[in-house]
Every structure is written in C-alpha cells, then in structure tokens.
Design an enzyme around this catalytic site. Structure first.
Site, short mmCIF file in Angstrom:
data_model
loop_
_atom_site.label_atom_id
_atom_site.label_comp_id
_atom_site.label_asym_id
_atom_site.label_seq_id
_atom_site.Cartn_x
_atom_site.Cartn_y
_atom_site.Cartn_z
N ARG A 123 36.13 -60.57 15.36
CA ARG A 123 36.69 -59.34 14.71
C ARG A 123 37.29 -58.40 15.54
O ARG A 123 36.44 -57.22 15.64
CB ARG A 123 35.90 -58.87 13.53
CG ARG A 123 35.64 -59.94 12.46
CD ARG A 123 35.10 -59.28 11.04
NE ARG A 123 35.31 -60.07 10.01
CZ ARG A 123 34.84 -60.03 8.74
NH1 ARG A 123 34.07 -59.04 8.62
NH2 ARG A 123 35.06 -60.71 7.62
N GLN A 128 43.20 -59.93 14.63
CA GLN A 128 43.48 -59.69 13.16
C GLN A 128 44.61 -60.88 12.47
O GLN A 128 44.07 -61.20 11.52
CB GLN A 128 43.94 -58.42 12.83
CG GLN A 128 42.78 -57.44 13.19
CD GLN A 128 43.25 -55.88 12.70
OE1 GLN A 128 44.25 -55.57 12.67
NE2 GLN A 128 42.24 -55.06 12.28
N ASP A 131 42.78 -63.91 11.76
CA ASP A 131 41.57 -64.14 10.75
C ASP A 131 41.64 -64.88 9.82
O ASP A 131 42.08 -64.56 8.81
CB ASP A 131 41.13 -62.60 10.67
CG ASP A 131 39.75 -62.58 9.94
OD1 ASP A 131 39.18 -63.63 9.56
OD2 ASP A 131 39.35 -61.39 9.80
N SER A 134 39.57 -64.08 6.75
CA SER A 134 40.28 -62.96 5.76
C SER A 134 41.24 -63.39 4.90
O SER A 134 41.24 -62.99 3.75
CB SER A 134 40.35 -61.86 6.48
OG SER A 134 39.27 -61.21 7.11
N TYR A 231 29.90 -57.16 9.37
CA TYR A 231 29.38 -58.09 8.55
C TYR A 231 28.12 -57.10 8.26
O TYR A 231 27.44 -56.36 8.57
CB TYR A 231 28.71 -59.25 9.14
CG TYR A 231 29.90 -60.09 9.48
CD1 TYR A 231 30.63 -61.07 8.50
CD2 TYR A 231 30.27 -60.21 10.78
CE1 TYR A 231 31.49 -61.69 9.12
CE2 TYR A 231 31.12 -61.34 11.12
CZ TYR A 231 31.87 -61.79 10.43
OH TYR A 231 32.84 -62.80 10.56
#
Length: 377
Positions: A123, A128, A131, A134, A231
């Site tokens: 992360r 990004q 990801d 996500s 997290y």
C-alpha cells in the site's frame, strides 16, 4: 515479444476474467502478445470475437494458452493442469489466496514458476493503480447493499405517500475499509439511515463525510488501532467486550447489518454474536463479507443464506465481486495492466526486476521455492 496468456477461471463460482478487450489493446501497445483461451470472458459477458477484434489470439484449451505464456494472468490461482502446462521460469500473476491455498503455491514452485500474489501488492502511492484488493472490495461493498436490499423485502428510503409515510431502513456497517465505505455510500444513496463502526480512528471522519454516524468506544486503544500499512490491528479481548456492549443495543434496532472486517493472514474477527443476531427483528438482514475467511457473524455459512429462529437472514455469499463480473473484471484487468508495466525496462524490454519494491513484496514463489517471508514455515 513476451506472451501474456489468460485462461478461463476454473474455481467454483468464479465469473471474472483477467483481461478485457480494453486491456488487451493496452498490453499490445506496451509490447506484449496476448493469448486468450476461448470462452475465458463468457462469465463477464465478453465474447471471443471482442478479444480477437482487440488483437488477441485465441487458444482452444487452457494447456495451449498456458504453454505459450511468458506471463500467465489469472483472477484466482491456476489449477493443476494449467500449472503443469507452464514453462519453467514463467511468471504467474493472480489473487492467489496465499495464506490459505498453499497447495497451489507449492505446485507453482515445483513447476519453476515465479508467482506474484496481488494480495501482497504494498500500500504505497506508486502501487495504488495495482491495488486489486481495493478495486474488488469497492464493488463488493456496493453489491452487499444491493443483495441486502433485495433480501430485506422492504423499501430502504423514507417514502411519503397519501396513504402514509414509510420509515427509512436502518443500515449498520461494521468495518470501514474500502468495502465498508462503498457500502455506506450506496446505502445512503438508496435513502437508508446509516451508521458505521471501525476500530481505526482515521475512519471516523470518512464515515461522517459520507453522511453516516460513527459508533465506537473511543478509548486509548482505539486511538492506536491502525497499522502503518493502513490495516486494522487485532483488538484486545477487553476492548472487544466494551465494543460489543456498545453495539449490542444498536444492532437490535437495525434492519440491515453489513460486516466487512478482515485481517490479512488471519481468520476474520467475530463481530456479531448469535445473541446479537437473535435480538434483531424478523425480516432483518445481515450480510457477511468476511464469510470466506471464517465470517464476522456467528452462524454465517459460506454460500448460504441462513434464516434464524427469530426470522433474521444471515447472507454468506461467496465472491460478491463475481456477481457483477463485467465491472469487476474491468477494474481487475486494469490493475494487471499497471502491474505488467513493472515487467518492462524503460526501453521496453521484457526483463522483470525482482528487486523492484512492488515485485519483491508480492513475489511468493521463485527458483523452485516459496519465498515470501510471511509464508515460510
């Protein structure tokens, strides 16, 4: 020219696909040749002709496609026949479920494949766009509200009619990560009164910015309940008891509860007890997004909707992103396009640098062994 191959997903209930015609064009533009097994896109409503029109070559079988691969793209981990068809030294990129599906990792290592788990993409800002957790969680959060709305059997928004007013549904989101935030936004758009809870203090402002009310025991442990990677930490038994006391009364008043709490590499934390479920009204709905890792809701069963003695429904759908496969595939395929760019040098040559921080963090098998530190015995 390096070949990226894509095969049909063979895991039960998997409807997604790892490339779309849009990303085929992008990968070809980046210097790759694309081979797609015939029928690979059927679950996402993508016909073979669209892949061919985008420039991909069709393969009749999985073994044919995988056998040509310098890189094999998958949604879930490949099956034994696909792995056996791989060339030694081939690269595999997929959501490999590395903490739980160790048999697949061992088979990939034995075959000499270098496999990357998309779950382990770090992360960081540069990653990004890669990801996948996500991108898929976003759609899972949306779909959870849609599934709950259908099962609830009543309207979610307040409705004022000549015959009287229908009160809005009360929706409680437990766990405010990507999936939880999208669930909040979707439930709000549908007109529900939304509350949410999470053990990470940073989520309070996010919840309130979406028009929902935040509920949590905000003590010292709560203020330090987030890892550097973003997290949630596993909370102490004492905190869990205080939080349970706070939300027990709240749950009893809810029409819909959606749970999304996951801790990487560990069973999902228990958020809702059988007693709390029993306190809910007949017709109320619980959707457990963590059911594949043991579940947040006591009594949840993978792949089933359990109707309790008091008439509440506990929904344990597997693979919610797969229920909107076209959009899920589109986002996941774009994640993989960005990841594939790491396999090329600045000059465009196919030469993966395994010391790159993203590739290094996500590499799980290499050189005939399982190499990721978190997976070593």
């Amino acid at each position: 020219m390096a070949v990226i191959a894509v095969t049909k997903e063979r895991r039960a209930g998997e409807t997604r696909v790892a490339v779309t015609p849009e990303t085929v064009k992008k990968l070809i533009g980046a210097g790759f040749s694309i081979v797609v097994e015939a029928g690979a896109g059927a679950g996402a409503s993508i016909p073979d002709s669209d892949y061919e029109a985008a420039g991909a070559t069709l393969a009749k079988t999985a073994a044919d496609a995988a056998g040509r691969a310098d890189v094999l793209f998958k949604v879930r981990g490949p099956e034994a026949d696909e792995i056996k068809a791989l060339k030694s030294g081939a690269y595999v990129v997929a959501l490999l479920n590395p903490h739980n599906d160790k048999a697949t990792l061992e088979a990939l290592a034995k075959q000499g494949a270098s496999a990357f788990a998309m779950e382990f993409v770090p992360r960081i800002t540069r990653a990004q766009v890669m990801d996948a957790l996500s991108s898929q969680a976003n759609l899972a959060g949306y779909r959870a509200v849609i599934e709950a709305s259908e099962a609830y059997g009543r309207a979610l928004p307040m409705m004022m009619t000549p015959a009287g007013t229908i009160a809005p549904a009360k929706v409680f989101i437990m766990g405010v990560g990507v999936a939880g935030l999208q669930a909040i936004a979707t439930a709000r758009r549908l007109g529900a009164v939304v509350t949410a809870t999470d053990v990470r203090p940073a989520t309070k402002e996010q919840v309130e910015s979406l028009g929902a009310k935040f509920i949590a025991v905000e003590d010292e442990e709560f203020q330090n309940a987030q890892t550097a990677g973003g997290y949630a930490k596993e909370m102490s038994a004492e905190y869990q008891a205080k939080q349970a006391e706070l939300i027990t009364g709240h749950i009893a008043k809810q029409d819909v509860v959606i749970t999304t709490a996951l801790i990487p590499g560990r069973p999902a934390p228990r958020l809702v007890t059988a007693a709390q479920v029993a306190s809910m009204k007949p017709g109320s709905v619980l959707v457990d997004l963590a059911v594949e890792q043991g579940g947040n809701v006591e009594g949840a069963k993978l792949g089933e909707t359990v109707v309790t003695a008091n008439g509440a429904k506990i929904m344990g759908h597997a693979n919610l992103p797969g229920r909107i496969a076209a959009d899920s595939s589109a986002l996941y395929a774009r994640n993989l396009v960005a990841f594939a760019d790491l396999f090329r040098t600045k000059e465009g040559a196919f030469a993966p640098d395994l010391e790159d921080e993203i590739l290094k963090a996500s590499l799980v098998t290499h050189g005939g062994a399982v190499v990721h530190p978190s997976l070593k015995a």
